[in-house]
Design a protein around this motif. Structure first.
Motif, mmCIF file in Angstrom:
data_model
loop_
_atom_site.group_PDB
_atom_site.id
_atom_site.type_symbol
_atom_site.label_atom_id
_atom_site.label_comp_id
_atom_site.label_asym_id
_atom_site.label_seq_id
_atom_site.Cartn_x
_atom_site.Cartn_y
_atom_site.Cartn_z
ATOM 1 N N PHE A 72 0.835 -1.209 0.000
ATOM 2 C CA PHE A 72 0.000 0.000 0.000
ATOM 3 C C PHE A 72 0.866 1.253 0.000
ATOM 4 N N ALA A 73 2.029 1.191 0.655
ATOM 5 C CA ALA A 73 2.930 2.344 0.711
ATOM 6 C C ALA A 73 3.507 2.681 -0.658
ATOM 7 N N LYS A 74 3.491 1.721 -1.594
ATOM 8 C CA LYS A 74 4.011 1.953 -2.945
ATOM 9 C C LYS A 74 3.023 2.707 -3.845
ATOM 10 N N LEU A 75 1.779 2.837 -3.403
ATOM 11 C CA LEU A 75 0.804 3.568 -4.221
ATOM 12 C C LEU A 75 1.259 5.016 -4.382
ATOM 13 N N PRO A 76 0.874 5.649 -5.481
ATOM 14 C CA PRO A 76 1.227 7.061 -5.636
ATOM 15 C C PRO A 76 0.705 7.885 -4.451
ATOM 16 N N PRO A 77 1.439 8.925 -4.068
ATOM 17 C CA PRO A 77 1.030 9.753 -2.926
ATOM 18 C C PRO A 77 -0.426 10.217 -3.065
ATOM 19 N N GLY A 78 -1.164 10.100 -1.983
ATOM 20 C CA GLY A 78 -2.550 10.563 -1.949
ATOM 21 C C GLY A 78 -3.576 9.536 -2.406
ATOM 22 N N THR A 79 -3.144 8.472 -3.088
ATOM 23 C CA THR A 79 -4.090 7.481 -3.623
ATOM 24 C C THR A 79 -4.872 6.792 -2.508
ATOM 25 N N LEU A 80 -4.179 6.306 -1.498
ATOM 26 C CA LEU A 80 -4.853 5.604 -0.414
ATOM 27 C C LEU A 80 -5.789 6.536 0.338
ATOM 28 N N ASP A 81 -5.319 7.735 0.647
ATOM 29 C CA ASP A 81 -6.172 8.701 1.351
ATOM 30 C C ASP A 81 -7.445 8.982 0.558
ATOM 31 N N LYS A 82 -7.305 9.118 -0.750
ATOM 32 C CA LYS A 82 -8.457 9.357 -1.620
ATOM 33 C C LYS A 82 -9.427 8.179 -1.570
ATOM 34 N N LEU A 83 -8.889 6.961 -1.659
ATOM 35 C CA LEU A 83 -9.742 5.766 -1.643
ATOM 36 C C LEU A 83 -10.479 5.590 -0.317
ATOM 37 N N LEU A 84 -9.865 5.995 0.781
ATOM 38 C CA LEU A 84 -10.459 5.807 2.101
ATOM 39 C C LEU A 84 -11.526 6.840 2.450
ATOM 40 N N PRO A 86 -15.055 8.562 2.586
ATOM 41 C CA PRO A 86 -16.400 7.978 2.487
ATOM 42 C C PRO A 86 -17.060 8.160 1.116
ATOM 43 N N GLU A 87 -16.811 9.274 0.476
ATOM 44 C CA GLU A 87 -17.433 9.512 -0.839
ATOM 45 C C GLU A 87 -16.848 8.627 -1.940
ATOM 46 N N ASN A 88 -15.731 7.957 -1.661
ATOM 47 C CA ASN A 88 -15.107 7.060 -2.646
ATOM 48 C C ASN A 88 -15.260 5.581 -2.269
ATOM 49 N N LYS A 89 -16.245 5.292 -1.428
ATOM 50 C CA LYS A 89 -16.460 3.929 -0.944
ATOM 51 C C LYS A 89 -16.669 2.934 -2.093
ATOM 52 N N ALA A 90 -17.436 3.316 -3.099
ATOM 53 C CA ALA A 90 -17.693 2.411 -4.231
ATOM 54 C C ALA A 90 -16.390 2.083 -4.976
ATOM 55 N N MET A 91 -15.546 3.095 -5.147
ATOM 56 C CA MET A 91 -14.261 2.887 -5.823
ATOM 57 C C MET A 91 -13.364 1.967 -4.979
ATOM 58 N N LEU A 92 -13.348 2.195 -3.669
ATOM 59 C CA LEU A 92 -12.551 1.365 -2.768
ATOM 60 C C LEU A 92 -13.039 -0.083 -2.804
ATOM 61 N N ARG A 93 -14.346 -0.276 -2.800
ATOM 62 C CA ARG A 93 -14.906 -1.634 -2.882
ATOM 63 C C ARG A 93 -14.477 -2.311 -4.189
ATOM 64 N N GLN A 94 -14.476 -1.552 -5.271
ATOM 65 C CA GLN A 94 -14.067 -2.096 -6.572
ATOM 66 C C GLN A 94 -12.607 -2.545 -6.524
ATOM 67 N N VAL A 95 -11.753 -1.716 -5.930
ATOM 68 C CA VAL A 95 -10.330 -2.055 -5.818
ATOM 69 C C VAL A 95 -10.151 -3.299 -4.941
ATOM 70 N N LEU A 96 -10.805 -3.332 -3.799
ATOM 71 C CA LEU A 96 -10.623 -4.456 -2.881
ATOM 72 C C LEU A 96 -11.202 -5.759 -3.423
ATOM 73 N N THR A 97 -12.353 -5.703 -4.062
ATOM 74 C CA THR A 97 -12.939 -6.937 -4.600
ATOM 75 C C THR A 97 -12.174 -7.429 -5.828
ATOM 76 N N TYR A 98 -11.328 -6.573 -6.389
ATOM 77 C CA TYR A 98 -10.439 -6.984 -7.474
ATOM 78 C C TYR A 98 -9.330 -7.908 -6.944
ATOM 79 N N HIS A 99 -9.140 -7.932 -5.633
ATOM 80 C CA HIS A 99 -8.144 -8.789 -4.989
ATOM 81 C C HIS A 99 -8.720 -10.140 -4.552
ATOM 82 N N VAL A 100 -10.011 -10.351 -4.799
ATOM 83 C CA VAL A 100 -10.693 -11.547 -4.298
ATOM 84 C C VAL A 100 -11.236 -12.375 -5.456
#
Length: 164
Positions: A72-84, A86-100
């Motif tokens: 996660f630390a290798k992500l471009p600066p600000g990416t994780l904060d953006k994903l976390l 609340p308004e980006n919850k759908a995007m975060l779910r898409q990223v996480l379910t891509y790992h499953v």
């Protein structure tokens, strides 16, 4: 007789010592297994923010390609904060379910695949080269971590679905 009692006592102590730790380390579900490992705190935080903890504690089975905190630390600066956010919850779910991947896919099975359908609906590309398994652009660094509801394979980079 005294020797027999001493021997029996020592045997019982040895059996108890072997059985008690085994019980204490009962298998856990995917989320609890990842949390116990200690190197997936960011993943656990993201799963909580995306409301996916209950899903991954469910019956499954699931195969999770789990990025470490270092991944996660290798992500471009600000990416994780953006994903976390609340308004980006759908995007975060898409990223996480891509790992499953649905089902329990052990390392011996993964190496025979060229792709796998993720829960997100996207296709993960799988490649084996020189004994290294790649899932998209991420290297699998540890395989077959057993959980009661599936298996975890540790990866060295966060997988981002196409278009993310």
């Amino acid at each position: 007789m005294k020797t027999m009692v001493t021997f029996t006592s020592l045997a019982l102590i040895a059996i108890t010592a072997a059985v008690v730790p085994a019980r204490a380390q009962q298998p856990k579900d995917i989320v609890d297994t990842a949390v116990a490992a200690g190197s997936f705190t960011t993943l656990a935080k993201a799963l909580t923010a995306a409301d996916l903890v209950a899903t991954l504690k469910g019956p499954g089975p699931f195969t999770v390609f789990a990025p470490t905190d270092e991944a996660f630390a290798k992500l471009p600066p600000g990416t994780l904060d953006k994903l976390l956010k609340p308004e980006n919850k759908a995007m975060l779910r898409q990223v996480l379910t891509y790992h499953v991947v649905p089902g329990k896919v052990l390392a011996a099975d993964v190496v025979k695949l060229s792709s796998a359908k993720a829960v997100s609906g996207n296709t993960l590309l799988i490649k084996v080269s020189g004994g290294t398994v790649m899932v998209d652009k991420s290297r699998v660094v540890t395989t077959d971590i057993a959980a009661t509801n599936g298996v975890i394979h540790v990866i060295d980079a966060v997988l981002l679905p196409p278009g993310e």
